[in-house]
Design an enzyme around this catalytic site. Structure first.
Site, PDB file in Angstrom:
ATOM      1  N   GLY A 112       0.827  -1.202   0.000  1.00  0.00           N
ATOM      2  CA  GLY A 112       0.000   0.000   0.000  1.00  0.00           C
ATOM      3  C   GLY A 112       0.859   1.249   0.000  1.00  0.00           C
ATOM      4  N   GLY A 161       0.943   5.486   1.249  1.00  0.00           N
ATOM      5  CA  GLY A 161       0.352   6.521   2.080  1.00  0.00           C
ATOM      6  C   GLY A 161       0.935   7.874   1.753  1.00  0.00           C
ATOM      7  N   ALA A 162       0.512   8.879   2.524  1.00  0.00           N
ATOM      8  CA  ALA A 162       0.967  10.242   2.256  1.00  0.00           C
ATOM      9  C   ALA A 162       2.465  10.387   2.475  1.00  0.00           C
ATOM     10  CB  ALA A 162       0.220  11.218   3.167  1.00  0.00           C
ATOM     11  N   PHE A 163       3.047   9.549   3.337  1.00  0.00           N
ATOM     12  CA  PHE A 163       4.456   9.725   3.681  1.00  0.00           C
ATOM     13  C   PHE A 163       5.332   8.563   3.263  1.00  0.00           C
ATOM     14  CE2 PHE A 163       2.235  12.480   6.687  1.00  0.00           C
ATOM     15  CZ  PHE A 163       2.918  13.656   6.482  1.00  0.00           C
ATOM     16  N   GLY A 164       4.798   7.557   2.608  1.00  0.00           N
ATOM     17  CA  GLY A 164       5.665   6.461   2.226  1.00  0.00           C
ATOM     18  C   GLY A 164       4.915   5.274   1.668  1.00  0.00           C
ATOM     19  N   VAL A 221       4.458   0.870   1.833  1.00  0.00           N
ATOM     20  CA  VAL A 221       4.584  -0.313   2.682  1.00  0.00           C
ATOM     21  C   VAL A 221       4.843  -1.531   1.801  1.00  0.00           C
ATOM     22  CG1 VAL A 221       3.478  -1.747   4.430  1.00  0.00           C
ATOM     23  CG2 VAL A 221       3.033   0.706   4.387  1.00  0.00           C
ATOM     24  N   LYS A 279       7.613  -0.273   6.282  1.00  0.00           N
ATOM     25  CA  LYS A 279       7.173   1.047   5.829  1.00  0.00           C
ATOM     26  C   LYS A 279       8.398   1.886   5.503  1.00  0.00           C
ATOM     27  CE  LYS A 279       4.304   5.010   7.084  1.00  0.00           C
ATOM     28  NZ  LYS A 279       3.399   5.580   8.091  1.00  0.00           N
ATOM     29  N   ASP A 284      -6.006  10.196  12.257  1.00  0.00           N
ATOM     30  CA  ASP A 284      -6.196   9.647  10.909  1.00  0.00           C
ATOM     31  C   ASP A 284      -6.875   8.283  10.973  1.00  0.00           C
ATOM     32  OD1 ASP A 284      -6.099   9.813   8.170  1.00  0.00           O
ATOM     33  OD2 ASP A 284      -4.079   9.013   7.994  1.00  0.00           O
TER      34      ASP A 284
END
Length: 682
Positions: free
Chosen positions: A355, A357-360, A362, A377, A475
């Protein structure tokens, strides 16, 4: 012969003057070494899927791009190569009358930008339209008036814009792009003829006449090396886009011509040399030379020493910082080596992505020495990524709860910021709830859904009221709720979390989180409290009960519907049970379902003062206390006269506080008490 082969030939010695060709008869795991998958694209059963395989209307986009850029232009001969490609694809939908938007074959110098869903075909990003440069042939299945589409079944040539230069209707040749049948396309560009031809067939036989013929010179768009690839998208539909095979070839470069050499000249071009003057005294010349060397030699040597010292000092400081980082860990998980994590993730290969995300990103990691599996991550190399890494590592390191994703360890090496978590075999709640799991559709039964609601309430009670410092997650959403092998919920992703002393006033920050889950007062003032987490929790359990996203498009009128408003509307009519997920086929306890839905509305009340604490929520779910009276009409919003945040501060993606952007070193406190880390990451 093996049933599946990859034939690949790209000459690199003279890349501007050689033909390139590759063939994928079908797609295997090895194919991913030569392809870059972006967005929701995936490899399964020998096919490349470009959008999610789901049974409920959704939005999705993805790309599959050849990993090596190809050169089409030879500046020496001013020649642009011709090319020919053919591929087999299918477009289908598990739900009748749920189609749109189509797919495209493209040539682009950009292999990193993920295009937007909907009419943008996953080809261009709607926020940076002026920066998109591409040549594409679209196979469009929805009529979009914004792009002057002629109908919902057409083929068109697009250059730097989704308004096609010319289109053709394949139905005139008996071809329906949405039929779900295998369709083979041939695209031929002849540089010398300045002509692009598109052929389409329901068989493997190339038609005699092209479906689309465009007289155009593509040489201005092929000056720089480009990546060939495919993209697709859908919005509010279940359309699935599959690529089954692909071959590509360039040809038509002129042979290499010998270049003129300054020493290879004819007799007639020889220029007479002037007479050479001989110095009167050789000794004077040698003295000058010795003097020059005596001055420049030491200066050059000093310069080398200065450069060497500077480089050595920088390396020493970098090593010292990393050692300082490691030495200052008082308690927490183990340290992993970068080498081990790289091997376990196959070099952070795209096939291991779980997956984004906004910062990295996985990744799934296999540790061959121990036989264990983990989730790694990998934070982005931005200041926000470092802040998120430090916050997540600090906050979650010593939290212990059965409904938390457990942190195994961390790694800070080679400029990388890596966190290692327990692997959750059933993925995230949203993928299971909306049938996006790669292992096929899984319908959560009523017992599992009730257990998810109770487990998530339990861990939030722990974070809000049982830690020494209160943890505000900020979040909470379905994609951050992971499911273990028994479908028990595990809350993860603490990158936006904040620590607060109990009974202290909240601090105003920039709004962070995801639209649909954000409390109204948080959008208005940016004040993150436990009640903003309660609101997000309410939205999640309404998702669990109803099987609908927080904001989704109504298939009947294409309008966006807010889940909380929809449930409250049926509650006002006395029909709240009608909101239960139809896929349960009525196999649930009606009173328990009613209780879960009412608890969801109670938590998602626009008035934050009317929302219960998570301890009270848990008591209501296990029937230890009565439900409060839920008003039949959804309460209206009321705000004080305080100035709200600026419009640009109300965002749907996570942002870190301004103060964090100006700080390079932080003393972060553990929710378990005491200083856990004092870290500075370059």
């Amino acid at each position: 012969m093996r049933p599946l082969e990859l034939h690949l030939f790209v000459l690199t010695l003279f890349p501007l003057l050689a033909s390139s060709n590759f063939t994928f008869p079908s797609f295997t795991f090895l194919s991913l070494q030569n392809l870059t998958l972006l967005g929701d694209s995936y490899l399964r059963d020998g096919l490349i899927g470009l959008t999610r395989a789901i049974s409920v209307p959704s939005s999705s986009s993805g790309s599959a791009i050849f990993a090596t850029p190809l050169s089409f232009f030879d500046p020496d001969s001013n020649t642009t190569a011709s090319f020919s490609t053919h591929f087999t694809f299918s477009i289908k939908s598990p739900s009748p009358n749920s189609y749109g938007d189509g797919l495209a074959f493209f040539l682009s110098s950009d292999n990193q930008t993920l295009g937007s869903p909907g009419g943008f075909l996953g080809l261009v990003n709607s926020s940076r339209l002026t920066k998109n440069r591409f040549v594409a042939v679209e196979f469009d299945t929805r009529q979009d008036p914004h792009f002057a589409d002629p109908n919902n079944n057409h083929v068109g040539l697009d250059i730097d814009s989704l308004e096609s230069i010319k289109t053709a209707d394949p139905s005139l040749s008996g071809i329906d792009l949405k039929s779900g049948n295998s369709i083979t396309a041939w695209i031929d560009y002849e540089s010398d003829q300045r002509s692009l031809l598109v052929f389409l067939s329901n068989t493997n036989q190339k038609p005699v006449e092209p479906l689309l013929s465009v007289d155009i010179d593509l040489s201005p768009y092929l000056k720089d090396p480009v990546y060939p690839g495919f993209s697709a998208s859908m919005e509010g539909s279940t359309e699935l886009h599959l690529i089954k095979s692909w071959s590509f070839e360039t040809f038509g470069f002129l042979p290499i011509r010998p270049r003129s050499h300054p020493h290879n000249v004819s007799d007639s071009s020889v220029i007479g040399r002037p007479p050479i003057s001989v110095p009167q005294s050789g000794s004077k010349h040698h003295k000058r030379l010795a003097l020059g060397l005596g001055i420049t030699g030491p200066a050059f040597f000093c310069a080398i020493l200065i450069v060497f010292g500077y480089v050595t000092l920088r390396k020493w400081k970098k090593i010292k910082k990393v050692k300082s980082f490691k030495a200052e860990i008082v308690t927490g998980p183990r340290e992993f080596s970068y080498k081990d994590l790289k091997i376990a993730t196959r070099g952070f290969h795209s096939s291991r992505v779980l997956g984004n995300g906004a910062f990295g990103t996985v990744y799934k990691a296999y540790f061959t020495t121990s036989g264990s599996v983990a989730a790694v991550k990998r934070s982005k190399h931005s200041h926000e990524g470092k802040s998120e890494f430090m916050a997540e590592l600090t906050i979650i390191a010593c939290l212990r709860h059965k409904n938390l994703v457990q942190l195994q360890g961390w790694c800070v090496e080679k400029g990388e910021l890596l966190l290692v978590y327990d692997y959750m075999p059933n993925g995230s709640l949203d993928k299971v709830l909306y049938n996006e799991s790669p292992d096929g559709p899984t319908i959560l039964n009523w017992t599992q859904r009730k257990n998810i609601a109770i487990g998530l309430a339990s861990v939030l009670r722990y974070l809000h009221q049982e830690c020494e410092q209160q943890v505000i997650h900020r979040d909470i959403k379905a994609s951050n709720v992971m499911l273990d092998v028994n479908f028990n919920p595990r809350l993860g992703d603490f990158g936006l979390a904040r620590l607060m002393d109990h009974d202290k006033s909240p601090v105003s920050t920039l709004t962070a989180g995801t639209m649909g889950y954000l409390a109204p007062e948080y959008l208005q003032y940016g004040m993150a409290t436990e009640k903003t987490d309660v609101f997000s929790y309410g939205v999640v359990i309404l998702e669990v009960a109803c099987g609908r996203r927080p904001i989704e498009r109504d298939p009947s009128n294409q309008k966006m519907v807010n889940l909380v408003d929809w449930v409250w509307g049926l509650h006002s009519e006395g029909n709240i049970i009608d909101t239960a997920d139809k896929r349960l086929n009525g196999e649930f306890d009606v009173e328990e379902m009613r209780r879960l839905l009412l608890v969801g509305l109670c938590c998602a009340n626009p008035d934050s003062s009317m929302r219960p604490s998570m301890r009270r929520v848990l008591q209501m779910l296990v029937n230890e206390t009565d439900l409060p009276v839920i008003p039949r009409v959804k309460p209206g919003l009321s705000f004080s006269n305080s100035l709200p945040l600026a419009l640009e501060d109300i965002v749907s993606e996570s942002e870190e506080d301004k103060e964090e952007d100006e700080e390079e070193e932080e003393d972060l406190k553990s929710p378990c008490g005491g200083i856990l880390f004092q870290i500075k990451v370059d």
